[in-house]
Design a protein around this motif. Structure first.
Motif, PDB file in Angstrom:
ATOM      1  N   ASN A  97       0.824  -1.219   0.000  1.00 56.97           N
ATOM      2  CA  ASN A  97       0.000   0.000   0.000  1.00 56.97           C
ATOM      3  C   ASN A  97       0.855   1.265   0.000  1.00 56.97           C
ATOM      4  N   ASP A  98       2.148   1.107  -0.283  1.00 56.60           N
ATOM      5  CA  ASP A  98       3.069   2.235  -0.376  1.00 56.60           C
ATOM      6  C   ASP A  98       3.348   2.897   0.980  1.00 56.60           C
ATOM      7  N   LYS A  99       3.087   2.170   2.056  1.00 54.32           N
ATOM      8  CA  LYS A  99       3.309   2.721   3.391  1.00 54.32           C
ATOM      9  C   LYS A  99       4.675   2.207   3.895  1.00 54.32           C
ATOM     10  N   ILE A 100       5.453   3.096   4.526  1.00 53.74           N
ATOM     11  CA  ILE A 100       6.761   2.689   5.053  1.00 53.74           C
ATOM     12  C   ILE A 100       6.556   1.633   6.141  1.00 53.74           C
ATOM     13  N   ILE A 101       7.314   0.539   6.048  1.00 56.28           N
ATOM     14  CA  ILE A 101       7.076  -0.589   6.959  1.00 56.28           C
ATOM     15  C   ILE A 101       7.829  -0.409   8.279  1.00 56.28           C
ATOM     16  N   GLU A 102       7.391  -1.176   9.268  1.00 56.52           N
ATOM     17  CA  GLU A 102       8.129  -1.232  10.528  1.00 56.52           C
ATOM     18  C   GLU A 102       9.183  -2.329  10.371  1.00 56.52           C
ATOM     19  N   THR A 103      10.445  -1.934  10.349  1.00 54.47           N
ATOM     20  CA  THR A 103      11.524  -2.859   9.983  1.00 54.47           C
ATOM     21  C   THR A 103      12.039  -3.614  11.207  1.00 54.47           C
ATOM     22  N   LEU A 104      11.237  -4.545  11.687  1.00 55.42           N
ATOM     23  CA  LEU A 104      11.644  -5.303  12.876  1.00 55.42           C
ATOM     24  C   LEU A 104      12.754  -6.278  12.536  1.00 55.42           C
ATOM     25  N   PHE A 105      13.689  -6.415  13.442  1.00 48.39           N
ATOM     26  CA  PHE A 105      14.719  -7.430  13.260  1.00 48.39           C
ATOM     27  C   PHE A 105      15.132  -8.033  14.596  1.00 48.39           C
ATOM     28  N   HIS A 106      15.849  -9.139  14.506  1.00 51.32           N
ATOM     29  CA  HIS A 106      16.302  -9.862  15.695  1.00 51.32           C
ATOM     30  C   HIS A 106      17.678 -10.429  15.373  1.00 51.32           C
ATOM     31  N   SER A 107      18.296 -11.115  16.311  1.00 51.90           N
ATOM     32  CA  SER A 107      19.665 -11.580  16.088  1.00 51.90           C
ATOM     33  C   SER A 107      19.746 -12.785  15.142  1.00 51.90           C
ATOM     34  N   ASN A 108      18.986 -13.847  15.449  1.00 47.70           N
ATOM     35  CA  ASN A 108      19.054 -15.067  14.630  1.00 47.70           C
ATOM     36  C   ASN A 108      17.699 -15.763  14.690  1.00 47.70           C
ATOM     37  N   SER A 109      17.171 -16.180  13.527  1.00 58.17           N
ATOM     38  CA  SER A 109      15.829 -16.769  13.490  1.00 58.17           C
ATOM     39  C   SER A 109      15.825 -18.246  13.867  1.00 58.17           C
ATOM     40  N   GLY A 110      16.987 -18.884  13.912  1.00 58.53           N
ATOM     41  CA  GLY A 110      17.056 -20.323  14.181  1.00 58.53           C
ATOM     42  C   GLY A 110      16.629 -21.160  12.981  1.00 58.53           C
ATOM     43  N   GLY A 111      16.423 -20.516  11.843  1.00 58.16           N
ATOM     44  CA  GLY A 111      16.069 -21.256  10.628  1.00 58.16           C
ATOM     45  C   GLY A 111      14.648 -21.014  10.145  1.00 58.16           C
ATOM     46  N   GLN A 112      13.851 -20.335  10.956  1.00 58.93           N
ATOM     47  CA  GLN A 112      12.495 -19.989  10.525  1.00 58.93           C
ATOM     48  C   GLN A 112      12.058 -18.736  11.281  1.00 58.93           C
TER      49      GLN A 112
END
Ligand SMILES: [Zn+2]
Length: 399
Positions: free
Chosen positions: A231-246
């Protein structure tokens, strides 16, 4: 669609009215372009040392010349000390003191200048561009605001948040776009306090100017770029250290479903430093915990001692949210299997962090394997694209 309806209406109106409506539309359009461009081109005001009480500090130009309130020249060898005094701000330059009512500005001669702040009892830090000093509400401490260009700020944030994670510029391009998206989304977060953002974790960590080349390149080579959803809206760029594969669906952590924060298979996180963890807990503590949550432990003992996520991440264990279990046992992630281990249980875990959005270690790996920054972003955030706010302004002006 709306535009077509307006045109039809304009045709029906008489000539004079038509003229004024067309100019009104044009004005609205120009104002819109102007506002978008203003928001992006302006310098930012970032409150620094926001978690510290600053009762006195010394200011040193590290590079270039500075001016106190646009008049008094300050050079590297000058001794400048600033503190509150009887409800005003006292500035001493080489033993000559002056007092100012509400605020003091230390302006640099150009964008390349940077300065050092050495507060009493807090470690010194260096920042780019300008400094504004104000009195706190009770007039006993100082509020420091760094007026800084957006790319200088972003390079500083990228270095503060992830400077040690990699030496690859491509990775810092990923970080810079994520941090810029956050910055644009929350640019007015502290506007009622007279600045845009602060330097603490509740905004983005900004502990100094950047001096690592790759962080500076990451910010400058992606200048103007942000991530937008469908929808052309700036996203909330969440991140973390390691997903563990998923990675994890947003609703499994915070209950609201967000289209671009979907669970994805992430083999890039395999084998990275925070990929695996283990924790031993006594069976008694483990079972009593679930008992206290209302679980029939006698009936479900086998399941509780052999819980597995080998087929993929789960959100709950016997109706109890894994996010709650993670918090209560202080676990690195919610992605774990349970194995009976004598009188104990062994939690064999994968990943580190909430698991939503981008895995930082996965992103480092992707960049090292030759993926480009936009490929990393498209892997971790679904149905998004990169939008250049600078280019958008230019094309609007050309039209
Ligand atoms: Zn803040």
């Amino acid at each position: 669609m709306h535009f077509q309806i307006l045109i039809v209406n304009i045709i029906i109106l008489n000539k004079n009215m038509r003229k004024s409506i067309v100019s009104l539309l044009l004005l609205t359009f120009l104002l819109h372009v102007q506002c978008t461009s203003d928001v992006y081109s302006q310098n930012l005001r970032i409150r620094i040392f926001s978690v510290n009480n600053i009762s006195e500090f010394s200011f040193t130009p590290s590079f270039g010349t500075y001016f106190l309130n646009d008049s008094v020249k300050i050079k590297k060898q000058d001794k400048v000390s600033i503190k509150p005094e009887n409800g005003r701000i006292s500035v001493t330059i080489n033993e000559t003191s002056s007092v100012f009512k509400d605020s003091v500005r230390l302006y640099s001669e150009d964008l390349k200048c940077f300065f050092q702040i050495t507060p009493k009892n807090v470690k010194a830090r260096r920042y780019d561009n300008n400094l504004i000093v104000k009195l706190s509400a009770d007039k006993t401490n100082l509020i420091l605001i760094n007026e800084v260009s957006q790319d200088n700020y972003l390079a500083g944030v990228v270095q503060s948040e992830a400077g040690g994670a990699s030496d690859n510029t491509e990775f810092f391009k990923v970080q810079a776009i994520c941090c810029r998206s956050y910055m644009m989304r929350f640019i007015n977060k502290h506007s009622k306090d007279g600045y845009n953002l602060c330097d603490d974790v509740n905004c983005q960590v900004y502990l100094s100017r950047a001096n690592k080349t790759q962080c500076l390149e990451g910010a400058s080579q992606t200048s103007g770029e942000v991530i937008v959803d469908k929808n052309d809206k700036i996203i909330e760029t969440l991140f973390h250290s390691n997903s563990g594969g998923q990675t994890v669906n947003s609703e499994d952590v915070w209950s609201n479903k967000i289209d671009y924060l979907r669970s994805v298979t992430d083999t890039f996180s395999y084998g990275m430093p925070n990929y695996k963890w283990e924790k031993e807990i006594t069976q008694r503590d483990w079972l009593n915990y679930f008992k206290s949550k209302g679980v029939d432990v006698k009936e479900n003992k086998k399941q509780l001692l052999n819980f597995s996520q080998s087929e993929g991440r789960k959100a709950k264990i016997l109706g109890i949210a894994l996010t709650q279990v993670r918090k209560d046992f202080n676990l690195k992630s919610t992605f774990f299997d349970v194995v009976p281990w004598g009188n104990n249980v062994l939690l064999k875990g994968k990943g580190y962090g909430h698991g939503v959005g981008m895995s930082q270690e996965g992103a480092v790996r992707m960049c090292n394997e030759g993926y480009e920054y936009w490929e990393v972003i498209e892997h971790y955030y679904k149905d998004v694209k990169i939008k250049n706010l600078n280019k958008q302004e230019n094309s609007a002006e050309e039209e």
